[in-house]
Enzyme design. Sequence first.
Site, PDB file in Angstrom:
ATOM      1  CE  LYS A 120      -1.112  -0.535   4.955  1.00  0.00           C
ATOM      2  NZ  LYS A 120      -0.531  -1.891   5.085  1.00  0.00           N
ATOM      3  CG  ASN A 143      -0.534   3.274   7.967  1.00  0.00           C
ATOM      4  OD1 ASN A 143      -0.535   3.363   9.184  1.00  0.00           O
ATOM      5  ND2 ASN A 143       0.059   2.267   7.325  1.00  0.00           N
ATOM      6  CG  HIS A 188      -2.243  -5.787  12.182  1.00  0.00           C
ATOM      7  ND1 HIS A 188      -1.165  -5.240  12.850  1.00  0.00           N
ATOM      8  CD2 HIS A 188      -2.250  -5.211  10.946  1.00  0.00           C
ATOM      9  CE1 HIS A 188      -0.556  -4.371  12.065  1.00  0.00           C
ATOM     10  NE2 HIS A 188      -1.192  -4.343  10.913  1.00  0.00           N
TER      11      HIS A 188
END
Length: 447
Positions: A120, A143, A188
Amino acid sequence: MNLISSNKYTVVIGLGVTGLSVIRYLLAQGVRVVACDSRETPPNLAAVQQRFPALNIQLGAFDGELLCSAHEIVISPGLSRKNPIIEQAIAAGVSVVGDVELFARAVTAPVIAITGSNGKSTVTSLVGEMAKAAGINVVVAGNIGLPVLDTLDAAIDLYVLELSSFQLESTQSLKPIAATVLNVSADHMDRYNSFMEYALTKQRIAFGAKTIVVNKQDPLTEPPFAEGVKRVCFSASQPDLKDFGFYDGHIAKGFKPLIAGCDLKIVGSHNYANAAAALALAEAANIPMEACLRALAEYGGLPHRCEFVVTVNGVDFINDSKATNVGATVAALNGFADGPQNLHIILGGDGKGADFSPLIPALKRTAKTVTLIGKDAPALAALIAQLAPELPVANESSLEQAVASAFKQATTGDCVLLSPACASLDMFSSFEQRGEVFSLAARELLA
């Protein structure tokens, strides 16, 4: 603690970079703010107190009465909405949002929104370069490093945002002109109850999007609620007629070649997919294709992402410290799969509860040796011993020792690759620091 009796205040949780940007933004809007941090001495405390001397700051354990009486809570991406006191506030009817939601309520320029387990940052920065090449006043944020609220400006023509699953948990009003989930692989897992919960959180990026850009090779990137929305696909393989992919040695739209793969500075099949995704997003935002291709030809990639460091005695050193999950490392290894089996890979760190088994097929195709570091080195060693016992494995207590160990096993034409498949915080302050330590250790071999 001095409790606040009025419900006309907003609680900002977290005094990190994002929290500070939220505090600045809300105070500029005339909002009454209470700042909270679970740490007794957060790193930015002195600077915050100096800049905002009148700000009410509550430190230590969260006060449930304070949060449940708030008008709204703006939560740090690092704090889960499943925190019991946050859940209590939600049950009491308090709106819990993030900085991206505040940004979405205020922004007037079009937004391209990008998420995914891997790639990303590359796609976000690449789309930003494409817009710049077209003369568009663009901001790249989220981010990737720059807090979104710090970028709000009426003069901006386009925003390109990298968004994490943590940010998307508390975002619902963004409505991007184009949005994509580039790929979904386990990450995560210490935050989410299941892989599917993580995948569906990523899909929140498509809420209200005009165009969704879907990875043809990953069905989990297809939003389950996007009926009637324009859909464009990308892949690292031959594309369908109106989609983007890699065909006959070129990044192509359908059967039309756009730019030869050999003319790109970023290499590997994962980067062909990244380039195709960036072109699809840029086209959806009406960025001229000529400018996009010019930017793509010049784009050299990001630091710490398959970044060439140095050649020592015919051995190349590649820094892929940004590979903080299994999918990122698999993508990096697959980028070397068409060449000789000449990699000496350094793996390890904090795996965040991930399943490491998808690494094994890629390691068997590409790796000569494996060197392990960090918290989850024992788990990786056990898995390799079980599923790929033919691979030589070494364990080292530091990254510097791992670099030296891998180099000793390498010969001319080989490559030492740092691609850890793990987060860095068990040994380093960030993946950037980990990459810098690797690069310095590699360069010191020249001495």
